[in-house]
Design a protein around this motif. Structure first.
Motif, mmCIF file in Angstrom:
data_model
loop_
_atom_site.group_PDB
_atom_site.id
_atom_site.type_symbol
_atom_site.label_atom_id
_atom_site.label_comp_id
_atom_site.label_asym_id
_atom_site.label_seq_id
_atom_site.Cartn_x
_atom_site.Cartn_y
_atom_site.Cartn_z
ATOM 1 N N ARG A 50 2.124 5.921 -3.788
ATOM 2 C CA ARG A 50 3.403 5.254 -4.054
ATOM 3 C C ARG A 50 4.047 4.701 -2.791
ATOM 4 O O ARG A 50 5.015 3.948 -2.866
ATOM 5 C CB ARG A 50 4.366 6.227 -4.741
ATOM 6 C CG ARG A 50 3.847 6.687 -6.105
ATOM 7 C CD ARG A 50 4.640 7.833 -6.617
ATOM 8 N NE ARG A 50 4.461 8.962 -5.691
ATOM 9 C CZ ARG A 50 4.993 10.148 -5.858
ATOM 10 N NH1 ARG A 50 5.767 10.397 -6.895
ATOM 11 N NH2 ARG A 50 4.775 11.119 -4.995
ATOM 12 N N ALA A 51 3.539 5.091 -1.637
ATOM 13 C CA ALA A 51 4.096 4.637 -0.355
ATOM 14 C C ALA A 51 2.957 4.543 0.657
ATOM 15 O O ALA A 51 2.796 5.405 1.514
ATOM 16 C CB ALA A 51 5.179 5.591 0.122
ATOM 17 N N ALA A 87 7.836 3.027 -14.189
ATOM 18 C CA ALA A 87 8.354 2.769 -12.837
ATOM 19 C C ALA A 87 7.365 3.250 -11.777
ATOM 20 O O ALA A 87 7.169 2.571 -10.759
ATOM 21 C CB ALA A 87 9.712 3.437 -12.651
ATOM 22 N N ALA A 88 6.743 4.402 -11.995
ATOM 23 C CA ALA A 88 5.758 4.911 -11.036
ATOM 24 C C ALA A 88 4.564 3.965 -10.957
ATOM 25 O O ALA A 88 4.075 3.650 -9.863
ATOM 26 C CB ALA A 88 5.309 6.316 -11.431
ATOM 27 N N ARG A 90 4.551 0.750 -11.669
ATOM 28 C CA ARG A 90 5.023 -0.479 -11.021
ATOM 29 C C ARG A 90 5.102 -0.295 -9.503
ATOM 30 O O ARG A 90 4.710 -1.177 -8.740
ATOM 31 C CB ARG A 90 6.383 -0.862 -11.606
ATOM 32 C CG ARG A 90 6.791 -2.279 -11.424
ATOM 33 C CD ARG A 90 7.974 -2.701 -12.280
ATOM 34 N NE ARG A 90 9.018 -1.707 -12.478
ATOM 35 C CZ ARG A 90 9.201 -1.025 -13.608
ATOM 36 N NH1 ARG A 90 8.422 -1.202 -14.649
ATOM 37 N NH2 ARG A 90 10.180 -0.145 -13.696
ATOM 38 N N ARG A 91 5.578 0.864 -9.073
ATOM 39 C CA ARG A 91 5.701 1.134 -7.633
ATOM 40 C C ARG A 91 4.331 1.141 -6.950
ATOM 41 O O ARG A 91 4.149 0.556 -5.880
ATOM 42 C CB ARG A 91 6.414 2.468 -7.423
ATOM 43 C CG ARG A 91 6.675 2.806 -5.989
ATOM 44 C CD ARG A 91 7.517 4.034 -5.897
ATOM 45 N NE ARG A 91 7.703 4.425 -4.517
ATOM 46 C CZ ARG A 91 8.317 5.512 -4.135
ATOM 47 N NH1 ARG A 91 8.858 6.320 -5.031
ATOM 48 N NH2 ARG A 91 8.440 5.808 -2.868
ATOM 49 N N ALA A 94 2.862 -2.391 -6.923
ATOM 50 C CA ALA A 94 3.554 -3.203 -5.914
ATOM 51 C C ALA A 94 3.005 -2.895 -4.518
ATOM 52 O O ALA A 94 2.840 -3.796 -3.684
ATOM 53 C CB ALA A 94 5.062 -2.963 -5.972
ATOM 54 N N GLU A 95 2.710 -1.640 -4.257
ATOM 55 C CA GLU A 95 2.122 -1.261 -2.975
ATOM 56 C C GLU A 95 0.723 -1.851 -2.819
ATOM 57 O O GLU A 95 0.366 -2.351 -1.754
ATOM 58 C CB GLU A 95 2.064 0.269 -2.831
ATOM 59 C CG GLU A 95 3.381 0.890 -2.442
ATOM 60 C CD GLU A 95 3.771 0.498 -1.031
ATOM 61 O OE1 GLU A 95 3.264 1.104 -0.064
ATOM 62 O OE2 GLU A 95 4.584 -0.440 -0.882
ATOM 63 N N ARG A 98 1.081 -5.438 -2.062
ATOM 64 C CA ARG A 98 1.575 -5.626 -0.695
ATOM 65 C C ARG A 98 0.456 -5.533 0.330
ATOM 66 O O ARG A 98 0.408 -6.313 1.281
ATOM 67 C CB ARG A 98 2.654 -4.572 -0.391
ATOM 68 C CG ARG A 98 3.255 -4.693 0.999
ATOM 69 C CD ARG A 98 4.234 -3.569 1.288
ATOM 70 N NE ARG A 98 3.625 -2.257 1.348
ATOM 71 C CZ ARG A 98 2.892 -1.787 2.371
ATOM 72 N NH1 ARG A 98 2.662 -2.538 3.440
ATOM 73 N NH2 ARG A 98 2.389 -0.566 2.337
#
Length: 171
Positions: A50-51, A87-88, A90-91, A94-95, A98
């Motif tokens: 997630r990050a 949401a998880a 999507r997060r 998105a990473e 990126r």
């Protein structure tokens, strides 16, 4: 989440000698580093999907095999995914978007059927196209798995984009 899968090593043996694998488990990463210490092109990192701690546009290819399924494991109705799980997902996606370079490819391998998974992948904000294929042998009793391929910088088909928009509409 590479887990203890041999996939990274198998790719290395096929000539893909620049492979970075991540998992959130320090014990898992330590074991994989030890197991494949003789393969200098294999890198292992403790990381949360997630990050991601990679710079933007770092990778030509991102491959996940069942990792995203973990985000849905507590869902009781695949037709009605909770806002938290959506949401998880999507997060994480998105990473992935990126860290992909323009023209890069995101490959997702899962048992999740297209009517459940495509709405998550089909978000215009990710900036990728989407296609999929069913895989598995011809045995009617066998489970099929699905291969989803997203290409960064290519347009999303309008039908897929419509699927993605429906995911975010209130009931």
């Amino acid at each position: 989440g590479c887990g203890n899968s041999a996939l990274s090593h198998d790719l290395y043996e096929l000539g893909y000698t620049d492979v970075t694998s991540i998992d959130f488990s320090p014990a898992c990463i330590a074991a994989m580093r030890a197991r494949y210490a003789r393969c200098p092109g294999l890198r292992w990192a403790i990381m949360d999907i997630r990050a991601l701690a990679f710079p933007d546009a770092s990778f030509d290819v991102v491959l996940e095999k069942g990792t995203l399924d973990v985000l849905m494991v507590e869902e009781t109705d695949p037709w009605d995914v909770s806002p938290q799980a959506a949401a998880a997902m999507r997060r994480v996606l998105a990473e992935v978007s990126r860290v992909l370079r323009p023209g890069g490819c995101f490959i997702s391998i899962t048992f999740a059927q297209p009517h459940f998974r495509k709405p998550h992948y089909a978000q215009e904000a990710f900036g990728w196209s989407l296609r999929h294929a069913a895989c598995g042998d011809g045995d009617a009793g066998a489970f099929h798995y699905f291969l989803y391929i997203m290409r960064k910088g290519q347009p999303l088909d309008p039908r897929d984009a419509a699927l993605g928009r429906r995911l975010h509409q209130p009931p």
